[in-house]
Design a protein around this motif. Structure first.
Motif, PDB file in Angstrom:
ATOM      1  N   THR A  76       0.826  -1.195   0.000  1.00 19.17           N
ATOM      2  CA  THR A  76       0.000   0.000   0.000  1.00 19.17           C
ATOM      3  C   THR A  76       0.865   1.251   0.000  1.00 19.17           C
ATOM      4  O   THR A  76       2.052   1.191   0.331  1.00 19.17           O
ATOM      5  N   PRO A  77       0.283   2.408  -0.338  1.00 13.79           N
ATOM      6  CA  PRO A  77       1.060   3.652  -0.275  1.00 13.79           C
ATOM      7  C   PRO A  77       1.669   3.912   1.094  1.00 13.79           C
ATOM      8  O   PRO A  77       2.789   4.421   1.181  1.00 13.79           O
ATOM      9  N   ALA A 129       6.777   4.335   3.833  1.00 17.00           N
ATOM     10  CA  ALA A 129       7.683   4.055   4.952  1.00 17.00           C
ATOM     11  C   ALA A 129       9.023   3.530   4.441  1.00 17.00           C
ATOM     12  O   ALA A 129      10.094   3.890   4.969  1.00 17.00           O
ATOM     13  N   VAL A 130       8.979   2.678   3.413  1.00 17.30           N
ATOM     14  CA  VAL A 130      10.220   2.163   2.813  1.00 17.30           C
ATOM     15  C   VAL A 130      11.034   3.308   2.222  1.00 17.30           C
ATOM     16  O   VAL A 130      12.256   3.398   2.431  1.00 17.30           O
ATOM     17  N   LEU A 131      10.379   4.185   1.485  1.00 11.65           N
ATOM     18  CA  LEU A 131      11.087   5.297   0.862  1.00 11.65           C
ATOM     19  C   LEU A 131      11.672   6.247   1.901  1.00 11.65           C
ATOM     20  O   LEU A 131      12.802   6.743   1.748  1.00 11.65           O
ATOM     21  N   GLU A 132      10.931   6.504   2.961  1.00 10.81           N
ATOM     22  CA  GLU A 132      11.438   7.379   4.030  1.00 10.81           C
ATOM     23  C   GLU A 132      12.706   6.803   4.661  1.00 10.81           C
ATOM     24  O   GLU A 132      13.686   7.519   4.894  1.00 10.81           O
ATOM     25  N   GLU A 133      12.701   5.501   4.930  1.00 12.50           N
ATOM     26  CA  GLU A 133      13.856   4.880   5.566  1.00 12.50           C
ATOM     27  C   GLU A 133      15.027   4.818   4.588  1.00 12.50           C
ATOM     28  O   GLU A 133      16.186   5.014   4.978  1.00 12.50           O
ATOM     29  N   ALA A 134      14.757   4.540   3.319  1.00 14.36           N
ATOM     30  CA  ALA A 134      15.821   4.535   2.325  1.00 14.36           C
ATOM     31  C   ALA A 134      16.450   5.922   2.197  1.00 14.36           C
ATOM     32  O   ALA A 134      17.679   6.046   2.058  1.00 14.36           O
ATOM     33  N   ALA A 135      15.625   6.955   2.245  1.00  9.51           N
ATOM     34  CA  ALA A 135      16.137   8.321   2.163  1.00  9.51           C
ATOM     35  C   ALA A 135      17.038   8.629   3.354  1.00  9.51           C
ATOM     36  O   ALA A 135      18.093   9.269   3.208  1.00  9.51           O
ATOM     37  N   ARG A 136      16.634   8.168   4.531  1.00  8.97           N
ATOM     38  CA  ARG A 136      17.467   8.385   5.724  1.00  8.97           C
ATOM     39  C   ARG A 136      18.801   7.668   5.583  1.00  8.97           C
ATOM     40  O   ARG A 136      19.865   8.226   5.878  1.00  8.97           O
ATOM     41  N   VAL A 162       9.044   0.669  -6.647  1.00  7.94           N
ATOM     42  CA  VAL A 162       9.655   1.122  -5.397  1.00  7.94           C
ATOM     43  C   VAL A 162      11.156   0.884  -5.427  1.00  7.94           C
ATOM     44  O   VAL A 162      11.958   1.744  -5.033  1.00  7.94           O
ATOM     45  N   ASN A 163      11.553  -0.286  -5.913  1.00  4.20           N
ATOM     46  CA  ASN A 163      12.967  -0.636  -5.937  1.00  4.20           C
ATOM     47  C   ASN A 163      13.789   0.353  -6.748  1.00  4.20           C
ATOM     48  O   ASN A 163      14.892   0.745  -6.343  1.00  4.20           O
ATOM     49  N   LYS A 164      13.255   0.780  -7.891  1.00  3.84           N
ATOM     50  CA  LYS A 164      14.013   1.708  -8.734  1.00  3.84           C
ATOM     51  C   LYS A 164      14.142   3.083  -8.077  1.00  3.84           C
ATOM     52  O   LYS A 164      15.145   3.777  -8.272  1.00  3.84           O
ATOM     53  N   LEU A 165      13.162   3.484  -7.294  1.00  3.02           N
ATOM     54  CA  LEU A 165      13.293   4.745  -6.561  1.00  3.02           C
ATOM     55  C   LEU A 165      14.357   4.626  -5.480  1.00  3.02           C
ATOM     56  O   LEU A 165      15.121   5.569  -5.237  1.00  3.02           O
ATOM     57  N   VAL A 166      14.424   3.479  -4.827  1.00  5.29           N
ATOM     58  CA  VAL A 166      15.481   3.259  -3.834  1.00  5.29           C
ATOM     59  C   VAL A 166      16.839   3.237  -4.523  1.00  5.29           C
ATOM     60  O   VAL A 166      17.815   3.808  -4.014  1.00  5.29           O
ATOM     61  N   GLU A 167      16.933   2.589  -5.676  1.00  9.01           N
ATOM     62  CA  GLU A 167      18.185   2.596  -6.432  1.00  9.01           C
ATOM     63  C   GLU A 167      18.606   4.023  -6.759  1.00  9.01           C
ATOM     64  O   GLU A 167      19.795   4.364  -6.683  1.00  9.01           O
ATOM     65  N   GLU A 168      17.653   4.863  -7.134  1.00  6.12           N
ATOM     66  CA  GLU A 168      17.981   6.258  -7.429  1.00  6.12           C
ATOM     67  C   GLU A 168      18.582   6.941  -6.206  1.00  6.12           C
ATOM     68  O   GLU A 168      19.573   7.682  -6.311  1.00  6.12           O
TER      69      GLU A 168
END
Length: 596
Positions: free
Chosen positions: A34-35, A40-47, A108-114
């Motif tokens: 879900t969004p 939450a995944v993107l927030e933690e990856a950004a950190r 999602v994975n490609k955004l984390v890769e970015e």
């Protein structure tokens, strides 16, 4: 100055708002993501990117990798960062749960890769190559190889590589000489040397799994006689832990222009034990599974570096004071105005911003198709998605990396003289970005792939996956209204693309050199139309959101402003592409070789 904060708001926009009508969504297999969960995944990856990877980016570039008593050592902090990365589950993010992965969508994975590449592209190559290797093993290897290697690679305990290039052959892999001799127990003895092997050796993990292209004794000549083999650095013991050394060694580390914290190795295989992946003499098919995965990821690398360069340029443009605004002082309290007030600096910043947002939008569109190709329950949707991914893979790889390098150069230009010296940190972005235009198939090769293979495939079926949605959007959104100028610009560019496609199809059938001469311009033209389509859609959504009211008005206003700049200043490049394609090969090929 190197600064990086993941552009989370724009990432949420492309993930949750922009492409909801593309026919690639609503996948029951991914319904649990879900969004709220993906956010939450993107927030933690950004950190993690900001706090762990960014601080060792410049120091890693300064120190580089080195060989110590035959062991390749990564720069200070990389081992600790990789351990934290693996323990955080990031290596398993998009991998199949069957092998211990988390199964998150590629969107999602490609955004984390970015994010990873924006903060530290050299670090990103170690897990990035592993992801591609696991894809090839999962798709083509025998079950016993999958069981033995995939869990360790997905967990990040072991990493993977791709060993193609030899000193005498790069793009033309049909010339490779590495040999594979069959053994009585079903294994093979691999002997040969490979160069330019990213993450070929390092001290981050206890074992490294190489996917090696080699020839069997009776193999046909050329690319039809290439097989793929799995060759571990250490042979796993009965308990699965690394045991006996396997004749795999690093002869040297390449001294490179950039990516200095990524170990690029010359690898020797001396009677190394390996196992066949896929069928004999079908290695290119298996390797292209990995290469196509990596080509999209390399495009994302270009975007990641471009975003970091843009953020550094914005920081500097706000801090550096030089001269006064031509319309009158903006900061009379200072001795001069910040350079962000000057039109030419704005030109550079807006160009960088538009490249990044446009590429991110196109990249997410392609990532959605990758997810649909893998997970849709409808065979027709899977085929449609596969066609779209095949068409757009060379565009993503070439366009994103071209623009990533251009953005890094613009960042250096924004800094002026300070950008050219190492202390600013931005010259590293230009050095790091440059390789993305070369490896995993040069951008010229991507253009030839698009024009020579993808356009004529199945009587143009692949191209229809792109033409149909763009044509429908133009038809549905023409006429009067706030989108009128943008839609008119898109329609003109799309018309140039259609005419160029017809011209290449007509002339290319008679003379392949005509198609090859047009290839690079055609790829850029298609990529610009794709960005224009995404920007027009984004502007339409943003206008609707502003009409509804809400707390996020600044974001949507900025989205419309960036789209307007793209249509005014960047999309017109399509006219030049069209004229270059129309000119044909004559002037390009007309000069006698001796005259060069």
């Amino acid at each position: 100055m190197q600064v990086y904060d993941a552009p989370l708001r724009d990432m949420r926009f492309v993930l949750n708002e922009l492409h909801q009508d593309d026919g690639f969504g609503d996948l029951p297999a991914l319904a649990e993501f879900t969004p709220d969960l993906t956010d939450a995944v993107l927030e933690e990856a950004a950190r993690f990117a900001r706090e762990v990877l960014l601080p060792i980016n410049r120091s890693g570039d300064e120190e580089g990798c080195h060989i110590d008593n035959g062991i390749v050592r990564t720069p200070a902090g990389f081992r600790e960062a990789y351990s934290a990365f693996r323990e955080g589950g990031w290596t398993a993010l998009a991998a199949d749960p069957e092998w211990g992965g988390q199964g998150l969508p590629e969107t999602v994975n490609k955004l984390v890769e970015e994010m990873i590449c924006g903060a530290n592209i050299s670090f990103g190559l170690y897990p990035g190559l592993t992801h591609g290797a696991t894809t090839a093993i999962e798709s083509h290897a025998a079950d016993e190889l999958k069981q033995a290697y995939l869990p360790k690679m997905v967990s990040g305990e072991w990493t993977g590589t791709m060993c193609l290039t030899e000193a005498h052959c790069g793009t033309d892999l049909g010339l490779l000489r590495t040999k594979a001799v069959p053994q009585a127990n079903g294994s093979y003895r691999i002997t040969g040397s490979k160069i330019f092997i990213s993450a070929g050796d390092h001290d981050l993990t206890e074992n490294i799994i190489h996917l090696v292209l080699a020839r069997l004794p009776d193999a046909p000549r050329g690319v039809k006689g290439i097989s793929l083999f799995l060759v571990p650095k250490y042979l796993p013991g009965a308990d699965g832990t690394p045991g006996q050394a396997n004749g795999v060694s690093c002869a040297n580390i390449e001294h490179k222009m950039g990516l200095k914290a990524s170990a690029t190795c010359q690898m020797n295989f001396e009677d190394s034990t390996g196992w066949l992946v896929g069928a004999p003499n079908k290695g290119m098919e298996a390797m292209f599974t990995m290469m196509n995965t990596e080509r999209v990821s390399v495009g994302v690398q270009g975007l990641g570096v471009g975003e970091a360069a843009y953020q550094a340029a914005v920081w500097y443009a706000r801090e550096r004071i030089q001269g006064r605004s031509l319309s009158g002082p903006k900061r009379p309290d200072l001795a001069a105005d910040p350079i962000i007030v000057h039109p030419d600096v704005r030109r550079m910043l807006m160009t960088m911003r538009a490249y990044n947002e446009g590429c991110r939008a196109v990249g997410n569109w392609v990532s959605r198709a990758i997810d649909a190709e893998r997970h849709s329950e409808d065979a027709e949707v899977r085929q449609h998605a596969a066609d779209f991914v095949a068409l757009m893979t060379p565009v993503v790889k070439a366009l994103f990396t071209d623009y990533g390098f251009e953005t890094a150069n613009l960042a250096v230009q924004t800094y002026g003289g300070h950008g050219y010296i190492r202390e600013s940190g931005v010259e590293q972005y230009a050095r790091d970005a440059r390789i993305t235009m070369i490896y995993e198939g040069t951008n010229g090769i991507q253009a030839l792939d698009l024009v020579g293979r993808k356009l004529p495939a199945n009587m143009g079926r692949l191209l229809r996956t792109f033409f149909h949605p763009v044509s429908a959007f133009i038809e549905e959104n023409g006429g009067e209204g706030p989108l009128k100028r943008m839609v008119e610009g898109l329609q003109q560019a799309f018309g140039a693309l259609q005419l160029s496609t017809a011209k290449i199809a007509e002339k290319g059938m008679k003379d392949p050199e005509e198609a090859a001469a047009a290839a690079t311009d055609y790829l850029r033209l298609l990529g610009l139309v794709a960005m224009g389509y995404c920007f027009a859609k984004a502007a339409k959504i943003a206008a609707a959101k502003l009409a509804e009211g809400g707390d996020d008005a600044a974001f949507y206003q900025a989205k419309i402003a960036t789209a307007a700049f793209f249509f005014d200043r960047i999309l017109p490049q399509t006219s030049a592409c069209f004229l270059a394609i129309k000119a044909g090969k004559k002037s390009m090929m007309g000069l006698d070789e001796a005259a060069f």
